[in-house]
Write a protein that holds these residues in place. Structure first.
Motif, PDB file in Angstrom:
ATOM      1  N   GLN A 152       0.826  -1.154  -0.050  1.00  0.00           N
ATOM      2  CA  GLN A 152       0.052  -0.029  -0.083  1.00  0.00           C
ATOM      3  C   GLN A 152       0.864   1.245  -0.100  1.00  0.00           C
ATOM      4  OE1 GLN A 152      -3.474   0.161   2.649  1.00  0.00           O
ATOM      5  NE2 GLN A 152      -3.221   2.217   3.100  1.00  0.00           N
ATOM      6  N   LYS A 153       0.610   2.136  -0.952  1.00  0.00           N
ATOM      7  CA  LYS A 153       1.287   3.436  -1.092  1.00  0.00           C
ATOM      8  C   LYS A 153       0.684   4.536  -0.305  1.00  0.00           C
ATOM      9  CE  LYS A 153       4.461   1.412  -4.030  1.00  0.00           C
ATOM     10  NZ  LYS A 153       5.660   1.520  -3.510  1.00  0.00           N
ATOM     11  N   ALA A 154       1.201   5.918  -0.151  1.00  0.00           N
ATOM     12  CA  ALA A 154       0.650   6.695   0.518  1.00  0.00           C
ATOM     13  C   ALA A 154      -0.565   7.330  -0.218  1.00  0.00           C
ATOM     14  CB  ALA A 154       1.610   8.035   0.395  1.00  0.00           C
ATOM     15  N   GLU A 155      -1.615   7.534   0.527  1.00  0.00           N
ATOM     16  CA  GLU A 155      -2.919   7.952   0.084  1.00  0.00           C
ATOM     17  C   GLU A 155      -2.916   9.283  -0.427  1.00  0.00           C
ATOM     18  OE1 GLU A 155      -5.126   9.098   4.158  1.00  0.00           O
ATOM     19  OE2 GLU A 155      -4.910   6.744   3.576  1.00  0.00           O
ATOM     20  N   PHE A 156      -3.716   9.866  -1.321  1.00  0.00           N
ATOM     21  CA  PHE A 156      -3.789  11.011  -1.695  1.00  0.00           C
ATOM     22  C   PHE A 156      -5.279  11.541  -1.923  1.00  0.00           C
ATOM     23  CE2 PHE A 156      -2.926   8.547  -5.331  1.00  0.00           C
ATOM     24  CZ  PHE A 156      -3.751   8.830  -6.238  1.00  0.00           C
ATOM     25  N   CYS A 157      -5.628  12.868  -2.288  1.00  0.00           N
ATOM     26  CA  CYS A 157      -7.035  13.304  -2.532  1.00  0.00           C
ATOM     27  C   CYS A 157      -6.990  13.795  -4.015  1.00  0.00           C
ATOM     28  CB  CYS A 157      -7.198  14.288  -1.581  1.00  0.00           C
ATOM     29  SG  CYS A 157      -7.666  13.849   0.140  1.00  0.00           S
ATOM     30  N   ILE A 175      -4.620   6.822 -15.226  1.00  0.00           N
ATOM     31  CA  ILE A 175      -3.303   6.105 -15.673  1.00  0.00           C
ATOM     32  C   ILE A 175      -2.184   6.621 -15.215  1.00  0.00           C
ATOM     33  CG2 ILE A 175      -2.180   5.372 -17.829  1.00  0.00           C
ATOM     34  CD1 ILE A 175      -4.958   3.936 -17.128  1.00  0.00           C
ATOM     35  N   GLU A 176      -2.136   8.162 -15.208  1.00  0.00           N
ATOM     36  CA  GLU A 176      -1.000   8.825 -14.538  1.00  0.00           C
ATOM     37  C   GLU A 176      -0.717   8.510 -13.272  1.00  0.00           C
ATOM     38  OE1 GLU A 176       0.242  13.783 -14.169  1.00  0.00           O
ATOM     39  OE2 GLU A 176      -1.850  13.247 -14.154  1.00  0.00           O
ATOM     40  N   MET A 177      -1.729   8.270 -12.515  1.00  0.00           N
ATOM     41  CA  MET A 177      -1.590   7.891 -10.985  1.00  0.00           C
ATOM     42  C   MET A 177      -0.924   6.774 -10.742  1.00  0.00           C
ATOM     43  SD  MET A 177      -5.468   9.121  -9.835  1.00  0.00           S
ATOM     44  CE  MET A 177      -6.021  10.638  -9.825  1.00  0.00           C
ATOM     45  N   ILE A 205      -7.766   8.445  -2.690  1.00  0.00           N
ATOM     46  CA  ILE A 205      -7.502   7.332  -3.317  1.00  0.00           C
ATOM     47  C   ILE A 205      -6.339   6.769  -2.440  1.00  0.00           C
ATOM     48  CG2 ILE A 205      -6.497   6.733  -5.520  1.00  0.00           C
ATOM     49  CD1 ILE A 205      -8.041   9.047  -6.902  1.00  0.00           C
ATOM     50  N   ILE A 206      -6.505   5.422  -2.514  1.00  0.00           N
ATOM     51  CA  ILE A 206      -5.317   4.592  -1.859  1.00  0.00           C
ATOM     52  C   ILE A 206      -4.894   3.503  -2.846  1.00  0.00           C
ATOM     53  CG2 ILE A 206      -5.043   2.897   0.046  1.00  0.00           C
ATOM     54  CD1 ILE A 206      -7.671   4.068   1.463  1.00  0.00           C
ATOM     55  N   PRO A 207      -3.544   3.974  -3.104  1.00  0.00           N
ATOM     56  CA  PRO A 207      -3.092   2.984  -4.362  1.00  0.00           C
ATOM     57  C   PRO A 207      -2.307   1.758  -3.686  1.00  0.00           C
ATOM     58  CG  PRO A 207      -1.929   5.069  -3.962  1.00  0.00           C
ATOM     59  CD  PRO A 207      -2.690   4.914  -2.715  1.00  0.00           C
ATOM     60  N   LEU A 220      -6.347   1.279  -7.502  1.00  0.00           N
ATOM     61  CA  LEU A 220      -6.723   2.836  -6.825  1.00  0.00           C
ATOM     62  C   LEU A 220      -8.042   2.431  -6.082  1.00  0.00           C
ATOM     63  CD1 LEU A 220      -5.526   4.736  -9.979  1.00  0.00           C
ATOM     64  CD2 LEU A 220      -4.304   4.363  -7.842  1.00  0.00           C
ATOM     65  N   LEU A 221      -7.943   2.578  -4.813  1.00  0.00           N
ATOM     66  CA  LEU A 221      -9.156   2.231  -4.041  1.00  0.00           C
ATOM     67  C   LEU A 221      -9.598   3.420  -3.165  1.00  0.00           C
ATOM     68  CD1 LEU A 221      -7.451  -1.067  -2.214  1.00  0.00           C
ATOM     69  CD2 LEU A 221      -8.611  -0.847  -4.380  1.00  0.00           C
ATOM     70  N   ASN A 222     -10.970   3.366  -2.749  1.00  0.00           N
ATOM     71  CA  ASN A 222     -11.603   4.316  -2.018  1.00  0.00           C
ATOM     72  C   ASN A 222     -11.556   3.849  -0.422  1.00  0.00           C
ATOM     73  OD1 ASN A 222     -13.451   2.522  -1.381  1.00  0.00           O
ATOM     74  ND2 ASN A 222     -14.949   3.330  -2.632  1.00  0.00           N
ATOM     75  N   GLU A 223     -11.708   4.698   0.365  1.00  0.00           N
ATOM     76  CA  GLU A 223     -11.518   4.697   1.915  1.00  0.00           C
ATOM     77  C   GLU A 223     -12.210   3.098   2.246  1.00  0.00           C
ATOM     78  OE1 GLU A 223     -11.096   8.380   4.274  1.00  0.00           O
ATOM     79  OE2 GLU A 223     -12.515   8.672   2.960  1.00  0.00           O
TER      80      GLU A 223
END
Length: 236
Positions: A152-157, A175-177, A205-207, A220-223
């Motif tokens: 799991q990577k750092a989440e972002f908004c 795709i960029e994300m 978004i939680i990668p 790319l997941l939600n909470e």
């Protein structure tokens, strides 16, 4: 078939002077949008009707990434429909007609007020014409991420710059994300994207990234850990 001729711009390239997979998706997206505008069923028409074409999935194969200053032709055409789904091919060719990239895509026609897809009638698609399907490898629409180690990577908004005219994250932005988590994204030879939910402004978004051999999966997941999109990159 709708075609547009284009010269690769400096603002479209990566540090290696070539476009990447995100830019290829943008080329395809622009081409299909102008196809709709060309038959007078573009943004204004859709807004008036209260409908939007939304993307369900990509399957993209790349032979060679276009380079800075190169002149290319981007083409698109529909090849069929079934129920609520419409099917569309894309390709990018150089000036000698050599295919650089090709794609299959799946779309649905959604009522923007109700969020309900419409069963497609002939009148919804007939103006686009029809052409034979490209001979791409047959792959399932849905991506199943294999079990095993995941990071799991750092989440972002979601930011304003991520949004399209429907107020959703633009399909190319996902795709960029996902490319942020690849070391050598220029070595991607194919990609599949399976769009599940639409992210909107300020959504978190939680990668989650995993690798199986030469295949890299980005979720790319939600909470609630439900996917907005699942992306599969095959690399060399």
């Amino acid at each position: 078939m709708y075609k547009m001729r284009h010269r690769v711009r400096y603002s479209e390239i990566s540090p290696d002077r070539r476009v990447n997979m995100e830019q290829i998706v943008k080329y395809f997206q622009d081409c299909s949008t102008f196809d709709s505008e060309n038959i007078h069923q573009g943004l204004d028409y859709l807004e008036e009707k209260g409908y939007a074409w939304l993307l369900a999935g990509w399957q993209i194969q790349v032979t060679r990434y276009p380079e800075f200053g190169e002149e290319i032709t981007i083409a698109t055409w529909p090849y069929g429909k079934k129920g609520i789904l419409a099917y569309r091919n894309f390709e990018i060719c150089d000036m000698e007609g050599n295919q650089l990239a090709a794609a299959n895509s799946i779309w649905f026609y959604m009522n923007v007020k109700t969020g309900v897809p419409k069963k497609l009638e002939e009148d919804d698609v007939s103006a686009y014409g029809h052409k034979e399907k490209l001979p791409l490898p047959e792959k399932p629409r849905k991506i199943k991420v294999p079990e095993g180690d995941k990071e799991q990577k750092a989440e972002f908004c979601v930011k304003k710059a991520d949004l399209d005219t429907n107020g959703h994250v633009n399909n190319a932005r996902y795709i960029e994300m996902a490319l942020e988590y690849l070391d050598d994204y220029d070595k991607i030879v194919s990609m599949r994207a399976d769009y599940r939910k639409s992210a909107v402004l300020s959504d978190k978004i939680i990668p989650v990234v995993s690798r199986r051999g030469n295949t890299i999966y980005t979720e790319l997941l939600n909470e609630k850990k439900e996917p907005y999109v699942l992306i599969e990159f095959e690399c060399i």
